[in-house]
Design a protein around this motif. Structure first.
Motif, PDB file in Angstrom:
ATOM      1  N   CYS A  33      13.570 131.723 -23.202  1.00  0.00           N
ATOM      2  CA  CYS A  33      14.123 130.666 -24.036  1.00  0.00           C
ATOM      3  C   CYS A  33      15.080 131.258 -25.058  1.00  0.00           C
ATOM      4  O   CYS A  33      14.696 132.120 -25.852  1.00  0.00           O
ATOM      5  CB  CYS A  33      13.018 129.900 -24.748  1.00  0.00           C
ATOM      6  N   TRP A  51      18.465 127.095 -24.000  1.00  0.00           N
ATOM      7  CA  TRP A  51      18.609 127.476 -22.609  1.00  0.00           C
ATOM      8  C   TRP A  51      17.293 128.084 -22.162  1.00  0.00           C
ATOM      9  O   TRP A  51      16.775 128.989 -22.802  1.00  0.00           O
ATOM     10  CB  TRP A  51      19.734 128.492 -22.453  1.00  0.00           C
ATOM     11  N   TYR A  56      18.350 125.837 -17.023  1.00  0.00           N
ATOM     12  CA  TYR A  56      17.940 124.643 -17.761  1.00  0.00           C
ATOM     13  C   TYR A  56      18.515 124.652 -19.162  1.00  0.00           C
ATOM     14  O   TYR A  56      18.284 125.580 -19.936  1.00  0.00           O
ATOM     15  CB  TYR A  56      16.419 124.534 -17.802  1.00  0.00           C
ATOM     16  N   TYR A  58      19.121 122.234 -22.762  1.00  0.00           N
ATOM     17  CA  TYR A  58      18.658 121.077 -23.516  1.00  0.00           C
ATOM     18  C   TYR A  58      19.502 120.922 -24.773  1.00  0.00           C
ATOM     19  O   TYR A  58      19.924 121.919 -25.369  1.00  0.00           O
ATOM     20  CB  TYR A  58      17.186 121.239 -23.905  1.00  0.00           C
ATOM     21  N   TYR A  59      19.729 119.672 -25.178  1.00  0.00           N
ATOM     22  CA  TYR A  59      20.598 119.406 -26.317  1.00  0.00           C
ATOM     23  C   TYR A  59      19.975 118.412 -27.277  1.00  0.00           C
ATOM     24  O   TYR A  59      19.290 117.468 -26.869  1.00  0.00           O
ATOM     25  CB  TYR A  59      21.938 118.837 -25.854  1.00  0.00           C
ATOM     26  N   LYS A  64      24.947 115.916 -27.974  1.00  0.00           N
ATOM     27  CA  LYS A  64      25.108 115.635 -26.544  1.00  0.00           C
ATOM     28  C   LYS A  64      26.499 115.089 -26.258  1.00  0.00           C
ATOM     29  O   LYS A  64      26.994 114.212 -26.960  1.00  0.00           O
ATOM     30  CB  LYS A  64      24.055 114.635 -26.077  1.00  0.00           C
ATOM     31  N   SER A 103       8.730 125.846 -21.219  1.00  0.00           N
ATOM     32  CA  SER A 103       9.969 125.092 -21.116  1.00  0.00           C
ATOM     33  C   SER A 103       9.924 123.851 -22.003  1.00  0.00           C
ATOM     34  O   SER A 103      10.935 123.471 -22.597  1.00  0.00           O
ATOM     35  CB  SER A 103      10.239 124.693 -19.665  1.00  0.00           C
ATOM     36  N   ARG A 107      12.448 123.091 -25.075  1.00  0.00           N
ATOM     37  CA  ARG A 107      13.205 121.845 -25.175  1.00  0.00           C
ATOM     38  C   ARG A 107      12.996 121.156 -26.514  1.00  0.00           C
ATOM     39  O   ARG A 107      13.902 120.482 -27.010  1.00  0.00           O
ATOM     40  CB  ARG A 107      12.813 120.909 -24.031  1.00  0.00           C
TER      41      ARG A 107
END
Length: 127
Positions: A33, A51, A56, A58-59, A64, A103, A107
């Motif tokens: 991560c 990341w 993968y 994520y935002y 976004k 994960s 996130r």
């Protein structure tokens, strides 16, 4: 030991773009991560983008469609492409990494969950 160094910050006008870079050195292959966080004066540090693993990303809702996180695995560099910048994006931006969180927690982008941090790079967006 893991060493993270950010670069690419600066001053831009609203609507402009910047690309931040985070160079990682040391024992880095286990850092599943990695991500970007930011902190403005008087505010809590908040997650921007993370990341996880191989592919993968994520935002945070606030970025976004405007920011893109990517990683150059060969060079051990994490990037944050920031487009359509707004004055509210003004903050110190930090690169962070952790070898063991899931994960799901990656996130969630809780700053306290990540163990390794860079020194930060300042981003200032004017109206």
């Amino acid at each position: 030991q893991v060493h993270l160094v950010e670069s690419g910050g600066g001053s831009v006008q609203a609507g402009g773009s910047l690309r931040l870079s985070c160079e990682a050195s040391g024992y880095t292959y286990s850092m599943r991560c990695m991500g970007w966080f930011r902190q403005a004066p008087g505010r809590e540090r908040e997650g921007v983008a993370t990341w996880y693993g191989t592919n993968y990303a994520y935002y945070a809702d606030s970025v976004k469609g405007r920011f893109t996180i990517s990683r150059d695995n060969a060079k051990n560099v994490l990037y944050l492409q920031m487009n359509s910048l707004k004055p509210e994006d003004t903050a110190m931006y930090y690169c962070a990494a952790d070898p063991s969180i899931s994960s799901g927690n990656c996130r969630r982008m809780v700053a306290g969950d990540l163990g390794y941090w860079g020194q930060g790079t300042q981003v200032t967006v004017s109206s």
